[in-house]
Scaffold this motif. Sequence first.
Motif, PDB file in Angstrom:
ATOM      1  N   PRO A  20     -27.981  -6.999  35.999  1.00 14.47           N
ATOM      2  CA  PRO A  20     -28.395  -5.888  36.857  1.00 14.47           C
ATOM      3  C   PRO A  20     -28.526  -4.598  36.056  1.00 14.47           C
ATOM      4  O   PRO A  20     -27.771  -4.371  35.109  1.00 14.47           O
ATOM      5  CB  PRO A  20     -27.266  -5.785  37.890  1.00 14.47           C
ATOM      6  CG  PRO A  20     -26.107  -6.492  37.283  1.00 14.47           C
ATOM      7  CD  PRO A  20     -26.670  -7.523  36.354  1.00 14.47           C
ATOM      8  N   THR A  21     -29.498  -3.801  36.435  1.00 14.40           N
ATOM      9  CA  THR A  21     -29.725  -2.533  35.739  1.00 14.40           C
ATOM     10  C   THR A  21     -29.689  -1.380  36.726  1.00 14.40           C
ATOM     11  O   THR A  21     -30.021  -1.542  37.900  1.00 14.40           O
ATOM     12  CB  THR A  21     -31.078  -2.518  35.008  1.00 14.40           C
ATOM     13  OG1 THR A  21     -32.127  -2.685  35.963  1.00 14.40           O
ATOM     14  CG2 THR A  21     -31.158  -3.586  33.945  1.00 14.40           C
ATOM     15  N   ALA A  22     -29.298  -0.232  36.215  1.00 11.32           N
ATOM     16  CA  ALA A  22     -29.422   1.019  36.956  1.00 11.32           C
ATOM     17  C   ALA A  22     -30.732   1.645  36.502  1.00 11.32           C
ATOM     18  O   ALA A  22     -30.910   1.927  35.316  1.00 11.32           O
ATOM     19  CB  ALA A  22     -28.236   1.933  36.650  1.00 11.32           C
ATOM     20  N   ASN A  23     -31.649   1.807  37.417  1.00 14.06           N
ATOM     21  CA  ASN A  23     -32.933   2.443  37.127  1.00 14.06           C
ATOM     22  C   ASN A  23     -32.732   3.941  37.285  1.00 14.06           C
ATOM     23  O   ASN A  23     -32.382   4.411  38.366  1.00 14.06           O
ATOM     24  CB  ASN A  23     -34.005   1.930  38.090  1.00 14.06           C
ATOM     25  CG  ASN A  23     -34.349   0.489  37.807  1.00 14.06           C
ATOM     26  OD1 ASN A  23     -35.274   0.209  37.078  1.00 14.06           O
ATOM     27  ND2 ASN A  23     -33.578  -0.439  38.373  1.00 14.06           N
ATOM     28  N   VAL A  24     -32.921   4.661  36.194  1.00 13.45           N
ATOM     29  CA  VAL A  24     -32.604   6.080  36.161  1.00 13.45           C
ATOM     30  C   VAL A  24     -33.894   6.898  36.194  1.00 13.45           C
ATOM     31  O   VAL A  24     -34.781   6.701  35.367  1.00 13.45           O
ATOM     32  CB  VAL A  24     -31.780   6.420  34.892  1.00 13.45           C
ATOM     33  CG1 VAL A  24     -31.421   7.896  34.869  1.00 13.45           C
ATOM     34  CG2 VAL A  24     -30.524   5.553  34.827  1.00 13.45           C
ATOM     35  N   ASP A  25     -33.973   7.798  37.172  1.00 11.99           N
ATOM     36  CA  ASP A  25     -35.119   8.689  37.286  1.00 11.99           C
ATOM     37  C   ASP A  25     -34.877   9.854  36.336  1.00 11.99           C
ATOM     38  O   ASP A  25     -34.118  10.778  36.652  1.00 11.99           O
ATOM     39  CB  ASP A  25     -35.252   9.174  38.724  1.00 11.99           C
ATOM     40  CG  ASP A  25     -36.511   9.986  38.959  1.00 11.99           C
ATOM     41  OD1 ASP A  25     -37.416   9.960  38.097  1.00 11.99           O
ATOM     42  OD2 ASP A  25     -36.588  10.651  40.011  1.00 11.99           O
ATOM     43  N   ALA A  26     -35.473   9.761  35.149  1.00  6.27           N
ATOM     44  CA  ALA A  26     -35.219  10.763  34.113  1.00  6.27           C
ATOM     45  C   ALA A  26     -36.426  10.898  33.206  1.00  6.27           C
ATOM     46  O   ALA A  26     -37.226   9.974  33.068  1.00  6.27           O
ATOM     47  CB  ALA A  26     -34.002  10.361  33.285  1.00  6.27           C
ATOM     48  N   THR A  27     -36.527  12.047  32.586  1.00  2.89           N
ATOM     49  CA  THR A  27     -37.520  12.268  31.544  1.00  2.89           C
ATOM     50  C   THR A  27     -36.859  11.893  30.224  1.00  2.89           C
ATOM     51  O   THR A  27     -35.808  12.425  29.882  1.00  2.89           O
ATOM     52  CB  THR A  27     -37.963  13.739  31.512  1.00  2.89           C
ATOM     53  OG1 THR A  27     -38.515  14.063  32.789  1.00  2.89           O
ATOM     54  CG2 THR A  27     -38.986  13.968  30.424  1.00  2.89           C
ATOM     55  N   VAL A  28     -37.470  10.958  29.527  1.00  2.52           N
ATOM     56  CA  VAL A  28     -36.883  10.432  28.291  1.00  2.52           C
ATOM     57  C   VAL A  28     -37.881  10.624  27.151  1.00  2.52           C
ATOM     58  O   VAL A  28     -39.066  10.343  27.317  1.00  2.52           O
ATOM     59  CB  VAL A  28     -36.538   8.933  28.453  1.00  2.52           C
ATOM     60  CG1 VAL A  28     -35.916   8.385  27.203  1.00  2.52           C
ATOM     61  CG2 VAL A  28     -35.613   8.727  29.650  1.00  2.52           C
ATOM     62  N   HIS A  29     -37.382  11.088  26.018  1.00  3.76           N
ATOM     63  CA  HIS A  29     -38.241  11.292  24.852  1.00  3.76           C
ATOM     64  C   HIS A  29     -37.806  10.338  23.745  1.00  3.76           C
ATOM     65  O   HIS A  29     -37.143  10.732  22.788  1.00  3.76           O
ATOM     66  CB  HIS A  29     -38.176  12.753  24.389  1.00  3.76           C
ATOM     67  CG  HIS A  29     -38.592  13.717  25.442  1.00  3.76           C
ATOM     68  ND1 HIS A  29     -39.906  13.872  25.833  1.00  3.76           N
ATOM     69  CD2 HIS A  29     -37.884  14.553  26.230  1.00  3.76           C
ATOM     70  CE1 HIS A  29     -39.984  14.773  26.795  1.00  3.76           C
ATOM     71  NE2 HIS A  29     -38.770  15.192  27.053  1.00  3.76           N
ATOM     72  N   LEU A  30     -38.140   9.074  23.935  1.00  2.44           N
ATOM     73  CA  LEU A  30     -37.806   8.003  22.991  1.00  2.44           C
ATOM     74  C   LEU A  30     -39.036   7.147  22.765  1.00  2.44           C
ATOM     75  O   LEU A  30     -39.918   7.077  23.626  1.00  2.44           O
ATOM     76  CB  LEU A  30     -36.730   7.084  23.580  1.00  2.44           C
ATOM     77  CG  LEU A  30     -35.310   7.573  23.724  1.00  2.44           C
ATOM     78  CD1 LEU A  30     -34.509   6.576  24.540  1.00  2.44           C
ATOM     79  CD2 LEU A  30     -34.678   7.758  22.364  1.00  2.44           C
ATOM     80  N   GLU A  31     -39.044   6.459  21.634  1.00  2.00           N
ATOM     81  CA  GLU A  31     -40.039   5.409  21.448  1.00  2.00           C
ATOM     82  C   GLU A  31     -39.663   4.270  22.404  1.00  2.00           C
ATOM     83  O   GLU A  31     -38.479   3.987  22.591  1.00  2.00           O
ATOM     84  CB  GLU A  31     -40.001   4.886  20.008  1.00  2.00           C
ATOM     85  CG  GLU A  31     -40.521   5.870  18.989  1.00  2.00           C
ATOM     86  CD  GLU A  31     -42.015   6.119  19.149  1.00  2.00           C
ATOM     87  OE1 GLU A  31     -42.767   5.170  19.410  1.00  2.00           O
ATOM     88  OE2 GLU A  31     -42.406   7.287  19.018  1.00  2.00           O
ATOM     89  N   PRO A  32     -40.630   3.602  23.008  1.00  2.00           N
ATOM     90  CA  PRO A  32     -40.285   2.466  23.858  1.00  2.00           C
ATOM     91  C   PRO A  32     -39.453   1.449  23.083  1.00  2.00           C
ATOM     92  O   PRO A  32     -39.707   1.194  21.905  1.00  2.00           O
ATOM     93  CB  PRO A  32     -41.652   1.891  24.245  1.00  2.00           C
ATOM     94  CG  PRO A  32     -42.574   3.068  24.164  1.00  2.00           C
ATOM     95  CD  PRO A  32     -42.064   3.868  22.989  1.00  2.00           C
TER      96      PRO A  32
END
Length: 117
Positions: A20-32
């Motif tokens: 199970p995962t927590a889907n986080v509503d966030a702006t992320v600045h990472l390479e996929p």
Amino acid sequence: MKFSGVVIRGDGCGTALGFPTANVDATVHLEPGIYAARVHHLGEKLEGVLCWGVLDASGKMKCEVHILDYVGNLYGRELSIEIVGGRLSEIREIDDSDELRRKIESDIVMARKALKN
């Protein structure tokens, strides 16, 4: 790198696979990719494996974290996430659910090692 966001409902694929995962509503600045992460929630410091870059049904990139050894409901809760080290692996499209489980298990092993350092 650190960021925060609120846990929202996802498509349930992680739970169906046994991760199970927590889907986080966030702006992320990472390479996929896949990353080791420390997750801060209500004073607890948890360990996790973060996946950033899979597209949801609307075409938006998802941020989801499997929190290791955690059982509970986080919907609507704010999480603070700290990326530990660099990218563990790239995201690959895997159609076979058994192969995908093995990939996730391998990512978890790598994340646990990264989090120990």
